[in-house]
Design a protein around this motif. Structure first.
Motif, short mmCIF file in Angstrom:
data_model
loop_
_atom_site.label_atom_id
_atom_site.label_comp_id
_atom_site.label_asym_id
_atom_site.label_seq_id
_atom_site.Cartn_x
_atom_site.Cartn_y
_atom_site.Cartn_z
N ALA A 1 -69.25 -43.31 27.38
CA ALA A 1 -68.50 -44.52 26.99
C ALA A 1 -67.31 -44.68 27.92
N TYR A 2 -66.72 -45.87 27.89
CA TYR A 2 -65.56 -46.19 28.72
C TYR A 2 -64.44 -46.74 27.83
N PRO A 3 -63.81 -45.88 27.03
CA PRO A 3 -62.76 -46.34 26.12
C PRO A 3 -61.48 -46.67 26.87
N ILE A 4 -60.64 -47.47 26.25
CA ILE A 4 -59.31 -47.75 26.80
C ILE A 4 -58.30 -47.02 25.92
N TYR A 5 -57.78 -45.91 26.42
CA TYR A 5 -56.84 -45.09 25.67
C TYR A 5 -55.39 -45.33 26.07
N ALA A 6 -55.15 -46.26 26.97
CA ALA A 6 -53.80 -46.48 27.50
C ALA A 6 -53.17 -47.74 26.96
N ASP A 7 -51.84 -47.76 26.97
CA ASP A 7 -51.12 -49.01 26.72
C ASP A 7 -50.46 -49.42 28.04
N GLU A 8 -49.71 -50.51 28.01
CA GLU A 8 -49.15 -51.05 29.25
C GLU A 8 -48.17 -50.09 29.91
N LEU A 9 -47.37 -49.39 29.11
CA LEU A 9 -46.42 -48.43 29.69
C LEU A 9 -47.16 -47.28 30.36
N ASP A 10 -48.24 -46.83 29.75
CA ASP A 10 -49.04 -45.76 30.36
C ASP A 10 -49.52 -46.17 31.75
N VAL A 11 -50.03 -47.38 31.87
CA VAL A 11 -50.57 -47.84 33.16
C VAL A 11 -49.46 -47.97 34.19
N ARG A 12 -48.29 -48.42 33.77
CA ARG A 12 -47.16 -48.49 34.71
C ARG A 12 -46.74 -47.09 35.18
N MET A 13 -46.77 -46.13 34.28
CA MET A 13 -46.44 -44.75 34.66
C MET A 13 -47.49 -44.19 35.61
N LEU A 14 -48.75 -44.47 35.33
CA LEU A 14 -49.83 -43.98 36.19
C LEU A 14 -49.69 -44.53 37.60
N GLU A 15 -49.27 -45.79 37.71
CA GLU A 15 -49.08 -46.38 39.04
C GLU A 15 -48.08 -45.57 39.86
N GLU A 16 -46.95 -45.23 39.26
CA GLU A 16 -45.92 -44.47 39.97
C GLU A 16 -46.38 -43.05 40.28
N LEU A 17 -47.05 -42.42 39.33
CA LEU A 17 -47.51 -41.05 39.52
C LEU A 17 -48.63 -40.95 40.53
N GLU A 18 -49.48 -41.99 40.57
CA GLU A 18 -50.55 -41.99 41.56
C GLU A 18 -49.97 -42.10 42.97
N PHE A 19 -48.93 -42.87 43.11
CA PHE A 19 -48.28 -43.03 44.41
C PHE A 19 -47.58 -41.74 44.84
N ASP A 20 -46.90 -41.09 43.90
CA ASP A 20 -46.15 -39.87 44.22
C ASP A 20 -46.23 -38.91 43.04
N ALA A 21 -47.06 -37.89 43.16
CA ALA A 21 -47.26 -36.95 42.05
C ALA A 21 -46.06 -36.05 41.82
N THR A 22 -45.10 -36.03 42.75
CA THR A 22 -43.95 -35.14 42.62
C THR A 22 -42.78 -35.76 41.86
N ILE A 23 -42.89 -37.03 41.52
CA ILE A 23 -41.77 -37.72 40.90
C ILE A 23 -41.41 -37.08 39.55
N SER A 24 -40.12 -36.92 39.30
CA SER A 24 -39.68 -36.33 38.03
C SER A 24 -39.77 -37.36 36.92
N LEU A 25 -39.86 -36.89 35.68
CA LEU A 25 -39.93 -37.82 34.55
C LEU A 25 -38.62 -38.57 34.38
N ASN A 26 -37.50 -37.95 34.73
CA ASN A 26 -36.22 -38.66 34.66
C ASN A 26 -36.18 -39.81 35.66
N LYS A 27 -36.68 -39.56 36.88
CA LYS A 27 -36.72 -40.62 37.89
C LYS A 27 -37.70 -41.70 37.47
#
Length: 375
Positions: free
Chosen positions: A188-214
């Motif tokens: 199956a292909y469920p959608i487990y994310a909300d909009e904030l999750d996807v925005r966070m994934l965008e930043e983390l995909e670009f730079d996996a070293t980014i801190s959660l505070n940043k």
């Protein structure tokens, strides 16, 4: 300045893949060096173009309701650059690269909402109707299993890679068939994310070293909310499948990056072959074609070792362990990559505008073909 990886560098890269680039204390402890020395060596590999170290978070697109597709196209003569530009019209592209080997053309990776898969195929085949592309191959795949750098094929005393091809041939024959979930066809292909999750994934995909505070600062949310979404949603709901750690492994040696399509007579042969590659440093990614015993994998090898790899695939074919193989060499001068697309995700649903993509595609081709006549 040193131009080749050392034994410590390889240990660091292996630990980064296993523990993640945001956990530098654990990485330093595993390697047996200080955190300060770890930071120094990471900076050296990031800043030196001979190494070009990049660290990205790998997204498990399946749990975002997205199905991945790898597309290989041969361009009509003279249409090579137009083909590249046209593939970018559909906003759900992840990677597009000029390629050659299976004709002169492009390879592309898309991740589209599962209910819109037929429309992506219509978009791709429109390129043939418009006489921009020919010989189109579309592979719907699992998510990707990232390659990893390990010490197995590295001579720590001489600081160089040792390509143990004959040993690998033996490994293929004795492997088990259990594979990571990334190479198992999803039910199956469920959608487990909300909009904030996807925005966070965008930043983390670009730079996996980014801190959660940043990350919280960039997104305009509290650090507490960022930590909650990271641990409870991104990790807890399996939206992150791991990390992509890329480095130029071979110094100044001429090298080749190529996408291979490898077909097998049975699932057992497919699984054994795929498992044998899980710890090999020349593998960048792997994916299984849905409904087929076919492995798509991107390899990165020195030029002379690339030809030896082809020889070994031929040997495996003679041994009936591999049915067929073909490849498209990536032209790294002309390629683009993008992260996940938050602007297309609203109210836990993806916005896929097929009509717009088709109209834009037809307009782009029409405009391009008219330009020489007007000049």
């Amino acid at each position: 300045m040193q131009k080749t990886l050392t034994a410590i560098d390889v240990k660091i890269l292996q630990a980064l893949f296993e523990l993640g680039p945001r956990n530098l204390t654990a990485v330093a402890k595993k390697v047996g060096i200080s955190r300060e020395l770890l930071r120094f060596r990471l900076k050296r590999m990031r800043d030196n173009p001979k190494f070009f170290l990049r660290m990205h978070t790998a997204i498990y697109h399946t749990n975002l309701g997205l199905k991945k597709s790898i597309v290989i196209l041969e361009a009509e003569p003279g249409m090579e650059q137009l083909l590249f530009d046209c593939l970018l019209v559909n906003e759900f592209w992840l990677y597009v690269c000029r390629s050659y080997g299976i004709g002169e053309g492009c390879t592309a990776i898309y991740a589209v909402p599962v209910e819109h898969c037929p429309e992506l195929e219509e978009f791709i085949y429109e390129l043939m109707r418009l006489r921009v592309a020919k010989n189109i191959q579309i592979y719907w795949t699992t998510c990707f299993q990232g390659g990893r750098i390990t010490q197995e094929w590295f001579d720590c005393n001489r600081n160089r890679w040792t390509f143990q091809w004959d040993q690998w041939i033996k490994e293929v024959q004795i492997q088990t068939t259990d594979l990571p979930y990334t190479l198992i066809e999803p039910k199956a292909y469920p959608i487990y994310a909300d909009e904030l999750d996807v925005r966070m994934l965008e930043e983390l995909e670009f730079d996996a070293t980014i801190s959660l505070n940043k990350l919280a600062e960039i997104l305009g949310i509290s650090p507490q909310l960022a930590r909650f979404h990271f641990h409870e949603h991104l990790i807890g709901r399996n939206l992150i499948e791991g990390y992509e750690i890329f480095v130029m492994r071979y110094g100044d040696a001429p090298s080749v990056m190529a996408l291979f399509i490898l077909s097998f007579d049975s699932y057992e042969k497919f699984a054994k072959f795929a498992r044998s590659l899980l710890d090999k440093p020349f593998i960048l990614m792997m994916a299984k074609a849905i409904g087929e015993n076919t492995l798509l994998t991107e390899v990165f090898l020195p030029l002379n070792e690339f030809r030896t790899f082809i020889d070994k695939l031929s040997e495996l074919a003679r041994m009936k362990l591999l049915r067929s193989y073909k490849y498209a060499i990536q032209d790294l001068r002309i390629r683009r990559r993008q992260t996940i697309f938050p602007k297309l995700f609203k109210e836990k649903s993806w916005i896929y505008n097929h009509k717009k993509y088709m109209e834009m595609l037809q307009q782009k081709v029409s405009t391009c073909l008219l330009m020489p006549e007007q000049s």
